[in-house]
Write a protein that holds these residues in place. Structure first.
Motif, PDB file in Angstrom:
ATOM      1  N   ILE A  64      20.192 -13.526  24.585  1.00  7.54           N
ATOM      2  CA  ILE A  64      20.196 -12.680  23.390  1.00  7.54           C
ATOM      3  C   ILE A  64      19.691 -11.265  23.663  1.00  7.54           C
ATOM      4  N   SER A  65      19.148 -11.014  24.849  1.00  8.23           N
ATOM      5  CA  SER A  65      18.572  -9.698  25.128  1.00  8.23           C
ATOM      6  C   SER A  65      19.371  -8.989  26.212  1.00  8.23           C
ATOM      7  N   LYS A  66      19.684  -7.733  25.948  1.00  6.65           N
ATOM      8  CA  LYS A  66      20.378  -6.917  26.939  1.00  6.65           C
ATOM      9  C   LYS A  66      19.481  -5.817  27.493  1.00  6.65           C
ATOM     10  N   ALA A  67      18.248  -5.740  26.980  1.00  4.45           N
ATOM     11  CA  ALA A  67      17.297  -4.745  27.479  1.00  4.45           C
ATOM     12  C   ALA A  67      15.886  -5.297  27.332  1.00  4.45           C
ATOM     13  N   VAL A  68      15.013  -4.924  28.284  1.00  2.00           N
ATOM     14  CA  VAL A  68      13.637  -5.421  28.285  1.00  2.00           C
ATOM     15  C   VAL A  68      12.688  -4.253  28.511  1.00  2.00           C
ATOM     16  N   GLY A  69      11.688  -4.135  27.626  1.00  2.00           N
ATOM     17  CA  GLY A  69      10.629  -3.152  27.800  1.00  2.00           C
ATOM     18  C   GLY A  69       9.414  -3.800  28.432  1.00  2.00           C
TER      19      GLY A  69
END
Length: 663
Positions: free
Chosen positions: A296-301
């Motif tokens: 579900i995630s396409k970017a991670v901080g």
């Protein structure tokens, strides 16, 4: 479980209630032993014992009520869930209030103009008020751990009862801007409490300050695996590497053996059907995914708060690189304990807290941990919180994913020939291994369907909450994790109870009685393979002779009266199975008089059945046909000697009524 009806969804349904129920049970466990010690040590106390027992009974009732098969599974209707929650919160409030009252009474706080509360008051952080943190250890082991309190200033100092500086760390919290988190390293004997003075103060003895470093958000679809930059986070037990091209975990190295496991984590969602005309549905009971889980995630901080005592890695998972709000979060904490403290359990547990929700409709959220361990998709779980069971992956014609989910009450692990990755949870979850070297934990569910039966009883699980479960990761050899996970699981479940106090004036007031109670009192301490499962005053008035009790009831002689405060219920449990560990699986001898010496002089001990109802000498127990006992029949075993020395065998629970000399 049928081909299209896998009853594996309820392992996770209503995760918030599952967490509150476990916390309430833990608080009740602490309140029972705290009250029992108070009654024995302070027989002429000013607190009404009958009223105090009623406060405990309100939580006893609420914790018992939620054990209903619809309560603990999360298959109740919303109005019943609200009833459970209200009763649990009311009972927890009563027990916290009782524990604060006991502290107040034992320390003559009224004379010193002190105020004690079970609830943190931000006003107590004002400069002209001395703030105290009272920490009770409900376990019968000496523990070293951290407790967290909110403070209004970054410059803080912490002192113990004798005025010695206590290691602490203060930092900005992940989700608040008005306060700071103060982590205090506490060292407490079994069934004892300590008092810490927290003061806004700068100087050499002030708390360490966590330093935050924020890294650029990374697009997972553009990650360059050929040019990895690895960010190390290290304590005395582990080195954890994070891949800076993705901001995801890359590997964990267990430093004692130098064993490295490739490990990454991601959130996924199972999409499920809610229309009965289109196929199988998921509901409170059932788990029926349409297909495999979807990332579900396409970017991670990534943000890392570096500190001398604790480093916290904050990962934020976004639906895309430009999204304003994150969908999921992981807060990973690694602890470093200074020399002179026993930091073995803290060091070996990598703590993870998750933030999940609110979910979209008909989504079931999981955290999947993938490793390079050759596990052959074999998973181990504690189906009942007591016994570990093998869970081999099985392939079915229909519904293979859901039919390979199992209950994780507290423990699950995967392993290869040499290394084990263990997960310890503070609430129940569903867990599965859908691939070699993988373990996934279902954290949250939000469902709606049009099945008429579900609609009639409002069982569609429209749970829009945000859940924040905690899981501890332990990596190591099979022998090392065997030693750690039993005690670590109980330390996670029964965390210290924190209460707060304040008194006016610039100097800390340290009543002599408090110093004696917290520092010099006799602790109740068991070996690491035994657990003090119960220490309470039930208040029951029935006869110790069960036949006499039944006769009195039949004859109408059973009358209500004041509670019996002279009878103490004690249970001791052996944590290990036979053969599980060469040392910890051995039988243990315990002298009950010595164990409970801090409460008073033991006058008499009666061994009872597990429920306490029967005298153990009156029981006729089955003797099963085994290699050791080839014949069947009834048998009795009593090993309580005149000097109150008992032997507790592997996986045995022994129950006693204990009576003390009048003081």
């Amino acid at each position: 479980t049928e081909p299209f009806q896998a009853w594996t969804g309820f392992y996770t349904s209503r995760s918030t209630l599952k967490g509150i129920a476990r916390r309430a049970s833990s608080l009740l466990y602490a309140g029972e032993s705290f009250f029992t010690q108070y009654v024995q040590k302070h027989p002429e106390s000013s607190i009404c014992k009958c009223g105090a027992l009623k406060q405990l009974q309100s939580l006893r009732w609420a914790v018992s009520e939620v054990q209903h098969h619809d309560g603990i599974t999360g298959t109740e209707s919303p109005k019943v869930k609200d009833m459970y929650m209200n009763n649990l919160m009311y009972g927890m409030f009563n027990v916290k209030k009782l524990m604060a009252s006991i502290i107040f009474d034992m320390n003559n706080a009224k004379k010193n103009r002190e105020v004690y509360s079970a609830v943190y008051n931000k006003d107590s952080g004002m400069p002209d008020v001395d703030q105290y943190v009272i920490v009770y250890n409900p376990l019968a082991w000496n523990i070293t751990t951290f407790v967290t309190v909110s403070v209004s200033d970054m410059a803080m100092s912490v002192y113990d009862e004798l005025g010695h500086s206590v290691p602490a760390q203060v930092q900005s919290p992940a989700e608040s801007s008005s306060t700071y988190d103060l982590y205090i390293l506490v060292e407490i004997s079994g069934l004892s409490y300590r008092k810490y003075h927290v003061k806004a103060l700068t100087g050499e003895q002030s708390a360490f300050i966590g330093r935050s470093v924020k890294y650029k958000r990374k697009d997972l679809t553009q990650a360059n695996q050929q040019h990895q930059q690895l960010l190390p986070v290290v304590n005395n037990c582990y080195q954890v590497l994070f891949d800076q091209s993705t901001n995801l975990m890359h590997s964990i190295t267990e430093r004692e053996t130098n064993q490295t496991v490739q490990l990454t984590q991601e959130f996924l969602e199972y999409h499920v059907n809610g229309d009965v005309t289109k196929g199988p549905i998921s509901d409170n009971y059932l788990f029926a995914p349409n297909a495999t889980a979807v990332p579900i995630s396409k970017a991670v901080g990534l943000e890392v708060v570096f500190g001398n005592l604790m480093t916290e890695i904050r990962q934020y998972f976004y639906s895309n690189i430009t999204a304003q709000d994150y969908s999921y979060a992981v807060y990973t904490r690694m602890y470093t304990v200074p020399e002179g403290y026993d930091g073995r359990l803290l060091c070996r547990s990598i703590e993870q807290e998750y933030s999940v929700g609110p979910l979209d409709f008909n989504r079931e959220a999981v955290l999947r941990t993938s490793t390079n361990l050759n596990t052959k998709q074999l998973l181990y779980t504690d189906s009942n919180g007591y016994q570990i069971q093998k869970r081999p992956f099985k392939t079915y014609v229909n519904n293979t994913v859901a039919r390979n989910y199992y209950p994780m009450v507290q423990t699950a692990y995967i392993e290869d020939d040499t290394t084990r990755l263990m997960l310890l949870a503070e609430r129940a979850h569903g867990v599965s291994s859908q691939g070699n070297g993988q373990v996934e934990v279902m954290l949250h569910r939000r469902l709606w369907n049009n099945l008429q039966w579900d609609l009639d009883y409002n069982l569609t699980l429209n749970d829009s909450s945000v859940v924040r479960p905690v899981i501890w990761l332990i990596l190591g050899s099979k022998a090392a994790t065997n030693i750690l996970y039993r005690t670590s699981g109980l330390v996670l479940e029964h965390r210290p109870v924190v209460m707060f106090g304040a008194s006016p004036g610039d100097k800390p007031r340290l009543p002599r009685q408090l110093q004696q109670n917290s520092v010099h009192s006799s602790p109740v301490t068991l070996p690491p393979n035994l657990h003090l499962q119960t220490l309470s005053i039930p208040g029951w008035r029935y006869s110790s002779n069960h036949s006499e009790q039944v006769h009195n009831i039949h004859m109408g002689k059973q009358k209500q009266g004041d509670a019996d405060f002279s009878r103490v219920l004690l249970r001791i449990r052996h944590l290990y199975e036979a053969g599980e560990d060469p040392v910890l699986s051995q039988p243990v001898m315990v002298n009950l008089k010595s164990l409970l010496n801090g409460l008073g002089s033991v006058k008499a001990v009666e061994e009872r059945s597990l429920t306490g109802t029967w005298d153990v000498n009156a029981l006729k127990r089955w003797k099963w046909k085994t290699a050791q006992y080839p014949s069947k029949g009834f048998f009795n075993i009593t090993e309580t000697t005149e000097n109150c020395t008992v032997t507790v065998h592997p996986k045995e629970i022994r129950t006693f009524f204990v009576y003390f000399q009048s003081q």
